[in-house]
Design a protein around this motif. Structure first.
Motif, PDB file in Angstrom:
ATOM      1  N   ALA A  39       6.768   4.896  -5.033  1.00  0.00           N
ATOM      2  CA  ALA A  39       6.372   4.651  -3.850  1.00  0.00           C
ATOM      3  C   ALA A  39       4.941   3.877  -3.772  1.00  0.00           C
ATOM      4  O   ALA A  39       4.651   2.784  -3.299  1.00  0.00           O
ATOM      5  CB  ALA A  39       5.900   5.862  -2.997  1.00  0.00           C
ATOM      6  N   ILE A  40       4.116   4.078  -4.864  1.00  0.00           N
ATOM      7  CA  ILE A  40       2.850   3.400  -5.155  1.00  0.00           C
ATOM      8  C   ILE A  40       3.355   2.027  -5.951  1.00  0.00           C
ATOM      9  O   ILE A  40       2.903   0.931  -5.293  1.00  0.00           O
ATOM     10  CB  ILE A  40       2.021   4.234  -6.403  1.00  0.00           C
ATOM     11  N   GLY A  41       4.462   1.911  -6.566  1.00  0.00           N
ATOM     12  CA  GLY A  41       4.624   0.623  -7.112  1.00  0.00           C
ATOM     13  C   GLY A  41       5.277  -0.394  -6.448  1.00  0.00           C
ATOM     14  O   GLY A  41       5.357  -1.536  -6.680  1.00  0.00           O
ATOM     15  N   THR A  42       5.922   0.171  -5.308  1.00  0.00           N
ATOM     16  CA  THR A  42       6.593  -0.914  -4.209  1.00  0.00           C
ATOM     17  C   THR A  42       5.799  -1.211  -3.340  1.00  0.00           C
ATOM     18  O   THR A  42       6.396  -1.706  -2.158  1.00  0.00           O
ATOM     19  CB  THR A  42       8.005  -0.389  -3.891  1.00  0.00           C
ATOM     20  N   ALA A  43       4.484  -1.299  -3.264  1.00  0.00           N
ATOM     21  CA  ALA A  43       3.884  -1.490  -1.832  1.00  0.00           C
ATOM     22  C   ALA A  43       3.289  -2.852  -1.842  1.00  0.00           C
ATOM     23  O   ALA A  43       2.255  -3.412  -1.387  1.00  0.00           O
ATOM     24  CB  ALA A  43       2.435  -0.401  -1.873  1.00  0.00           C
ATOM     25  N   ALA A  44       4.156  -3.758  -2.461  1.00  0.00           N
ATOM     26  CA  ALA A  44       3.766  -5.258  -2.531  1.00  0.00           C
ATOM     27  C   ALA A  44       3.488  -5.936  -1.434  1.00  0.00           C
ATOM     28  O   ALA A  44       2.678  -6.809  -1.156  1.00  0.00           O
ATOM     29  CB  ALA A  44       4.948  -5.836  -3.456  1.00  0.00           C
ATOM     30  N   THR A  46       2.110  -4.893   1.288  1.00  0.00           N
ATOM     31  CA  THR A  46       0.948  -4.181   2.127  1.00  0.00           C
ATOM     32  C   THR A  46      -0.642  -4.800   1.531  1.00  0.00           C
ATOM     33  O   THR A  46      -0.478  -5.208   0.232  1.00  0.00           O
ATOM     34  CB  THR A  46       1.011  -2.728   1.919  1.00  0.00           C
ATOM     35  N   GLU A  47      -1.578  -4.315   2.133  1.00  0.00           N
ATOM     36  CA  GLU A  47      -2.775  -4.495   1.609  1.00  0.00           C
ATOM     37  C   GLU A  47      -3.714  -3.309   1.016  1.00  0.00           C
ATOM     38  O   GLU A  47      -4.265  -3.628   0.076  1.00  0.00           O
ATOM     39  CB  GLU A  47      -3.732  -5.171   2.705  1.00  0.00           C
ATOM     40  N   LEU A  48      -3.296  -2.170   1.331  1.00  0.00           N
ATOM     41  CA  LEU A  48      -3.930  -0.921   0.880  1.00  0.00           C
ATOM     42  C   LEU A  48      -2.891   0.074   0.589  1.00  0.00           C
ATOM     43  O   LEU A  48      -1.932   0.223   1.445  1.00  0.00           O
ATOM     44  CB  LEU A  48      -4.936  -0.550   1.753  1.00  0.00           C
ATOM     45  N   VAL A  49      -3.185   1.019  -0.325  1.00  0.00           N
ATOM     46  CA  VAL A  49      -2.456   2.338  -0.495  1.00  0.00           C
ATOM     47  C   VAL A  49      -3.283   3.528  -0.229  1.00  0.00           C
ATOM     48  O   VAL A  49      -4.233   3.567  -0.737  1.00  0.00           O
ATOM     49  CB  VAL A  49      -1.634   2.282  -1.936  1.00  0.00           C
ATOM     50  N   VAL A  50      -2.542   4.424   0.815  1.00  0.00           N
ATOM     51  CA  VAL A  50      -3.424   5.586   0.961  1.00  0.00           C
ATOM     52  C   VAL A  50      -2.318   6.659   0.611  1.00  0.00           C
ATOM     53  O   VAL A  50      -1.304   6.979   1.147  1.00  0.00           O
ATOM     54  CB  VAL A  50      -3.700   5.829   2.521  1.00  0.00           C
ATOM     55  N   ILE A  51      -2.916   7.734  -0.146  1.00  0.00           N
ATOM     56  CA  ILE A  51      -2.021   8.667  -0.653  1.00  0.00           C
ATOM     57  C   ILE A  51      -2.647  10.106   0.048  1.00  0.00           C
ATOM     58  O   ILE A  51      -3.719  10.345  -0.077  1.00  0.00           O
ATOM     59  CB  ILE A  51      -2.024   8.936  -2.142  1.00  0.00           C
ATOM     60  N   GLU A  52      -1.589  10.908   0.508  1.00  0.00           N
ATOM     61  CA  GLU A  52      -2.428  11.826   1.429  1.00  0.00           C
ATOM     62  C   GLU A  52      -1.329  13.072   1.082  1.00  0.00           C
ATOM     63  O   GLU A  52      -0.337  13.174   0.565  1.00  0.00           O
ATOM     64  CB  GLU A  52      -2.448  11.746   3.097  1.00  0.00           C
ATOM     65  N   GLY A  53      -1.856  14.537   1.352  1.00  0.00           N
ATOM     66  CA  GLY A  53      -1.164  15.622   1.171  1.00  0.00           C
ATOM     67  C   GLY A  53      -0.736  16.372   2.602  1.00  0.00           C
ATOM     68  O   GLY A  53      -1.768  16.226   3.291  1.00  0.00           O
ATOM     69  N   ILE A  84       3.064   8.325 -12.813  1.00  0.00           N
ATOM     70  CA  ILE A  84       2.029   8.235 -11.718  1.00  0.00           C
ATOM     71  C   ILE A  84       0.967   7.415 -12.368  1.00  0.00           C
ATOM     72  O   ILE A  84       0.464   6.400 -11.641  1.00  0.00           O
ATOM     73  CB  ILE A  84       1.635   9.452 -11.349  1.00  0.00           C
ATOM     74  N   VAL A  85       0.420   7.624 -13.535  1.00  0.00           N
ATOM     75  CA  VAL A  85      -0.526   6.856 -14.053  1.00  0.00           C
ATOM     76  C   VAL A  85      -0.216   5.460 -14.239  1.00  0.00           C
ATOM     77  O   VAL A  85      -1.122   4.649 -13.760  1.00  0.00           O
ATOM     78  CB  VAL A  85      -0.984   7.622 -15.582  1.00  0.00           C
ATOM     79  N   ALA A  86       0.762   5.222 -14.718  1.00  0.00           N
ATOM     80  CA  ALA A  86       1.130   3.800 -15.061  1.00  0.00           C
ATOM     81  C   ALA A  86       1.283   3.021 -13.403  1.00  0.00           C
ATOM     82  O   ALA A  86       0.582   1.751 -13.287  1.00  0.00           O
ATOM     83  CB  ALA A  86       2.496   3.551 -15.501  1.00  0.00           C
ATOM     84  N   ALA A  87       1.847   3.590 -12.518  1.00  0.00           N
ATOM     85  CA  ALA A  87       1.623   3.058 -11.185  1.00  0.00           C
ATOM     86  C   ALA A  87       0.320   2.642 -10.697  1.00  0.00           C
ATOM     87  O   ALA A  87      -0.052   1.806  -9.808  1.00  0.00           O
ATOM     88  CB  ALA A  87       2.700   3.881 -10.219  1.00  0.00           C
ATOM     89  N   ARG A  93      -2.820  -3.417  -5.403  1.00  0.00           N
ATOM     90  CA  ARG A  93      -3.417  -3.183  -4.255  1.00  0.00           C
ATOM     91  C   ARG A  93      -4.488  -1.988  -4.583  1.00  0.00           C
ATOM     92  O   ARG A  93      -4.113  -0.986  -5.169  1.00  0.00           O
ATOM     93  CB  ARG A  93      -2.497  -2.640  -3.076  1.00  0.00           C
ATOM     94  N   PRO A  94      -5.496  -2.001  -3.721  1.00  0.00           N
ATOM     95  CA  PRO A  94      -6.481  -1.031  -3.869  1.00  0.00           C
ATOM     96  C   PRO A  94      -5.917   0.403  -3.432  1.00  0.00           C
ATOM     97  O   PRO A  94      -5.133   0.206  -2.395  1.00  0.00           O
ATOM     98  CB  PRO A  94      -7.559  -1.433  -2.910  1.00  0.00           C
ATOM     99  N   ILE A  95      -6.216   1.613  -4.106  1.00  0.00           N
ATOM    100  CA  ILE A  95      -5.716   2.793  -3.729  1.00  0.00           C
ATOM    101  C   ILE A  95      -6.580   3.875  -3.345  1.00  0.00           C
ATOM    102  O   ILE A  95      -7.628   3.737  -3.791  1.00  0.00           O
ATOM    103  CB  ILE A  95      -4.721   3.472  -5.003  1.00  0.00           C
ATOM    104  N   ILE A  96      -6.477   4.544  -2.196  1.00  0.00           N
ATOM    105  CA  ILE A  96      -7.254   5.541  -1.740  1.00  0.00           C
ATOM    106  C   ILE A  96      -6.749   6.950  -1.823  1.00  0.00           C
ATOM    107  O   ILE A  96      -5.360   6.916  -1.156  1.00  0.00           O
ATOM    108  CB  ILE A  96      -7.644   5.322  -0.057  1.00  0.00           C
ATOM    109  N   ALA A  97      -7.348   7.905  -2.265  1.00  0.00           N
ATOM    110  CA  ALA A  97      -6.605   9.094  -2.098  1.00  0.00           C
ATOM    111  C   ALA A  97      -7.674   9.902  -1.008  1.00  0.00           C
ATOM    112  O   ALA A  97      -8.742   9.930  -1.457  1.00  0.00           O
ATOM    113  CB  ALA A  97      -6.983   9.851  -3.561  1.00  0.00           C
ATOM    114  N   ALA A  98      -6.839  10.480  -0.149  1.00  0.00           N
ATOM    115  CA  ALA A  98      -7.263  11.264   0.978  1.00  0.00           C
ATOM    116  C   ALA A  98      -6.944  12.748   0.648  1.00  0.00           C
ATOM    117  O   ALA A  98      -5.935  13.344   0.725  1.00  0.00           O
ATOM    118  CB  ALA A  98      -6.858  10.886   2.265  1.00  0.00           C
ATOM    119  N   ILE A  99      -7.970  13.532   0.123  1.00  0.00           N
ATOM    120  CA  ILE A  99      -7.704  14.802  -0.332  1.00  0.00           C
ATOM    121  C   ILE A  99      -8.338  15.793   0.616  1.00  0.00           C
ATOM    122  O   ILE A  99      -9.524  15.604   0.993  1.00  0.00           O
ATOM    123  CB  ILE A  99      -8.193  15.011  -1.795  1.00  0.00           C
TER     124      ILE A  99
END
Length: 246
Positions: A39-44, A46-53, A84-87, A93-99
């Protein structure tokens, strides 16, 4: 089934990725790890990736330790963590983690390799593996992308949980939001960063241009220590006893 546990949505230039296993504190199976990496690697587009739980308990309780007792699942989880690390490292794209809440183990790894980390004020951030007589060598390598080796070791060796203020003081998170309005706060901050994504991308490139270590290569070198640790007498039994009490 795994695709339902890792949900994605593209809207307004933002790819939202949600770990959706709230009944298990969003613990990641090996299959979920690979789905998250994909899911991270296929966000071509988009401009930004946000990962949430999902859910109220926390962002991610780490790897699903029940899998450790099943055949070759430890090896599969190792491969999933490396994916995950590789992706995260390779993402254009910049990545935001919302924890929020309990953010442990693999959840700490994701946060450590994200460009920005938005945290709820109910955060409990740390590495409990030491309680099972295990040492999280892979997560330590990720932590060292944000903090010194000495601090990373202290967090791994003690199992101490950090609150949001402590994590921000160490440089592990960038924003703190009230837990009661966390979803709205994340959406607002994500829109802020999306509207400044060109500058943010320059910053991401600058951060990675200073000769920083190749974290994936280091994790590959360290992974055998995880298997050595798990093979020590008593570790498997300690995990099995813990699972019986849950």
């Amino acid at each position: 089934m795994t695709t339902q546990l890792i949900r994605r949505q593209d809207r307004d230039g933002i790819r939202s990725i949600v770990i959706d296993r709230a009944g298990k504190a969003n613990a990641l199976t090996a299959d979920m790890m690979h789905a998250l990496a994909e899911a991270i690697g296929t966000a071509a587009n988009t401009e930004l990736v946000v990962i949430e739980g999902s859910g109220t308990a926390g962002f991610c309780a780490g790897a699903d330790i029940a899998e450790f007792l099943e055949g070759d699942q430890l090896e599969r989880q190792e491969e999933g963590l490396k994916a995950i690390v590789a992706a995260l490292v390779a993402s254009p794209r910049p990545i935001i983690a919302a924890i929020h809440g309990r953010t442990l183990g693999a959840g700490v790894l994701i946060a450590s390799l994200s460009d920005l980390v938005i945290a709820a004020d109910n955060l409990a951030f740390g590495l409990p593996e030491i309680h099972f007589n295990m040492y999280p060598v892979i997560v330590q390598a990720a932590l060292e992308e944000k903090v010194s080796a000495a601090i990373a070791f202290q967090l791994c060796a003690t199992g101490r949980l950090l609150d949001a203020a402590e994590a921000r003081a160490l440089g592990l998170i960038s924003d703190i939001m009230p837990a009661v309005s966390f979803a709205a706060g994340v959406a607002d901050r994500a829109a802020f960063y999306r509207d400044r994504v060109e500058a943010l991308s320059i910053g991401r490139r600058a951060m990675r241009s200073g000769g920083s270590s190749d974290v994936l290569a280091r994790i590959v070198r360290l992974a055998p220590l995880m298997h050595e640790n798990f093979g020590r007498p008593g570790v498997r039994e300690t995990i099995a006893r813990y699972l019986k009490t849950r």
